[in-house]
Scaffold this active site. Structure first.
Site, PDB file in Angstrom:
ATOM      1  N   GLU A 130      44.848  28.667  23.555  1.00  0.00           N
ATOM      2  CA  GLU A 130      44.836  27.849  24.757  1.00  0.00           C
ATOM      3  C   GLU A 130      43.593  28.134  25.598  1.00  0.00           C
ATOM      4  OE1 GLU A 130      49.586  27.113  25.544  1.00  0.00           O
ATOM      5  OE2 GLU A 130      48.671  28.885  26.452  1.00  0.00           O
TER       6      GLU A 130
ATOM      7  N   SER B  60      35.933  39.405  31.378  1.00  0.00           N
ATOM      8  CA  SER B  60      36.991  40.251  31.916  1.00  0.00           C
ATOM      9  C   SER B  60      37.519  41.179  30.832  1.00  0.00           C
ATOM     10  CB  SER B  60      38.136  39.384  32.458  1.00  0.00           C
ATOM     11  OG  SER B  60      39.203  40.196  32.910  1.00  0.00           O
TER      12      SER B  60
ATOM     13  N   SER C 288      40.328  44.166  34.693  1.00  0.00           N
ATOM     14  CA  SER C 288      41.759  43.995  34.934  1.00  0.00           C
ATOM     15  C   SER C 288      42.329  45.361  35.318  1.00  0.00           C
ATOM     16  CB  SER C 288      42.451  43.449  33.677  1.00  0.00           C
ATOM     17  OG  SER C 288      41.999  42.144  33.390  1.00  0.00           O
TER      18      SER C 288
ATOM     19  N   HIS D  60      44.790  46.472  38.232  1.00  0.00           N
ATOM     20  CA  HIS D  60      46.233  46.327  38.416  1.00  0.00           C
ATOM     21  C   HIS D  60      46.993  47.583  38.838  1.00  0.00           C
ATOM     22  CE1 HIS D  60      45.383  42.474  36.770  1.00  0.00           C
ATOM     23  NE2 HIS D  60      45.175  42.919  35.545  1.00  0.00           N
TER      24      HIS D  60
ATOM     25  N   CYS E 297      47.107  32.642  35.551  1.00  0.00           N
ATOM     26  CA  CYS E 297      46.726  33.965  35.062  1.00  0.00           C
ATOM     27  C   CYS E 297      47.931  34.692  34.472  1.00  0.00           C
ATOM     28  CB  CYS E 297      46.137  34.779  36.210  1.00  0.00           C
ATOM     29  SG  CYS E 297      45.639  36.445  35.753  1.00  0.00           S
TER      30      CYS E 297
END
EC number: 2.1.1.192
Length: 411
Positions: free
Chosen positions: A125, A241, A263, A265, A383
């Site tokens: 995708e 990323s 990333s 987090h 996301c």
């Protein structure tokens, strides 16, 4: 190249076998080749060596500036040479299995690529996000992912394989086709795109997969995407990323030179080990050291740190304070991402009031900390929501694919 599965296994064994053989003998694509690779391929196909430089220049223009997908459209190349190119190579686009358009104008495409070797067709995708004055294409680098980040939908899908440079670039070229972003192409009626200039102004390697676990193919694709005689996207408008593959972060700066996003987090190793398991291999201290040493780092070339807001997990003011301390001295922007739910997840998005408190603290410490507006949630395009349909094939399709491979190997 696609297969119809509306047939019984017994009746289609011969057809599937032929398809399997054809897949193994598929013509190479010129898309995604470096100039050096294209030169070698053209010489091997019979193009006189003295003509190769000129032919590469012509092909580069038609492929990446004009956006043609058929050799017959290359009008300044002789008919005989076009026929020879078509005999030896392909420049076809992937199959667009599905296109979904969100209420906010976000578009998600499901692309199907043909088999590689003895493999099966795969699907990935890509997402287009229109904004005021720009349009961003989110590109995938792998089919599935190995990182198993616990809050990410893509992480629930096993890695099938890496994408090739051709398949990475094909996402950009096909998206430009669909948006009318090439000369002589029309923009779809009602499409939300920038009012002037390019429809795709930025690309982000933030789709399915970990780009730095597919470094060589990603590198080749991004160098072509930023080529001044090709797609000509500024490296300042290309962001890669990573979840923290530390050795390749250094290589990214030296060999590709695009903008970097991390990333992150979590700001404590014990939590990041759970949310982003690669942290067990490359803990925060190593990751942040690599960020501090990223080539070209400056206020004009900041690193973006992505931070998903998970209720009662990583959203306290203590976390905000640790985040500021962790990044001290790094030119950075911190994207706060409201968690985007997906089927089967146990996480919840932080309360909006808490997100704003977190953002206010980080901003007061001198870091830009925008709260990312969720885009495409209604079509699972936001996301952390991407996941190909490859794992959701109907049983009959899986059986047909298995039969195809068995038939192909049995010849």
């Amino acid at each position: 190249m696609s297969i119809s599965f509306d047939l019984t296994i017994d009746d289609t064994r011969d057809q599937l076998a032929r398809h399997a053989r054809a897949s193994l003998e598929a013509k190479p694509s010129l898309i995604g080749m470096s100039r050096e690779e294209m030169a070698a391929a053209l010489i091997a196909a019979g193009v006189p060596e003295r003509q190769v430089k000129m032919r590469i220049s012509q092909l580069w223009h038609w492929l990446y500036v004009r956006g043609v997908s058929d050799f017959a459209d290359m009008r300044n190349i002789s008919k005989d040479l076009r026929a020879m190119l078509a005999q030896h190579f392909t420049i076809a686009r992937p199959e667009v299995v599905e296109e979904q358009i969100s209420q906010d104008g976000t578009r998600k495409w499901l692309f199907r690529f043909p088999p590689r070797g003895a493999g099966r067709p795969v699907e990935i995708e890509s997402v287009y996000i229109p904004e005021e004055g720009r349009g961003t294409l989110c590109i995938s680098s792998q089919v599935g992912c190995t990182l198993t980040c616990s809050f990410c939908h893509t992480g629930t899908q096993k890695l099938v394989r890496n994408l090739t440079s051709e398949e990475i670039l094909a996402q950009l070229l096909t998206a430009r086709d669909r948006l009318g972003d090439f000369p002589d192409k029309d923009t779809p009626d009602g499409a939300m795109v920038p009012a002037e200039g390019r429809k795709i102004t930025n690309i982000v390697m933030m789709g399915m997969g970990e780009p730095l676990y597919n470094f060589e193919e990603v590198k080749k694709a991004l160098l072509i995407a930023s080529d001044g005689d090709g797609p000509s996207l500024s490296k300042r408008r290309i962001t890669l990323s990573t979840s923290g593959v530390v050795p390749e972060i250094y290589r990214t700066g030296d060999e590709i030179g695009v903008m970097l996003a991390i990333s992150l987090h979590a700001v404590r190793d014990e939590l990041r080990d759970i949310l982003v398991p690669i942290n067990k291999k490359y803990p925060l201290a190593e990751l942040i050291k690599a960020c501090r040493e990223y080539p070209g780092l400056s206020n004009a070339k900041r690193i973006t740190f992505e931070y998903v807001m998970l209720k009662d997990i990583n959203d306290s003011l203590d976390d905000a304070k640790l985040l500021v301390k962790l990044l001290q001295g790094i030119p950075a922007k911190i994207n706060l991402i409201p968690f985007n739910p997906w089927p089967g997840t146990n996480y919840q998005c932080s309360d909006w009031e808490q997100i704003e408190k977190f953002a206010d603290y980080v901003n007061a410490a001198g870091y830009a900390s925008p709260i990312r507006t969720p885009r495409g949630r209604d079509i699972l395009a936001a996301c952390g929501q991407l996941k190909s349909e490859s794992e959701r094939l109907r049983k009959s399709e899986r059986l047909a694919l298995e039969a195809m491979m068995i038939a192909g190997h049995g010849e």
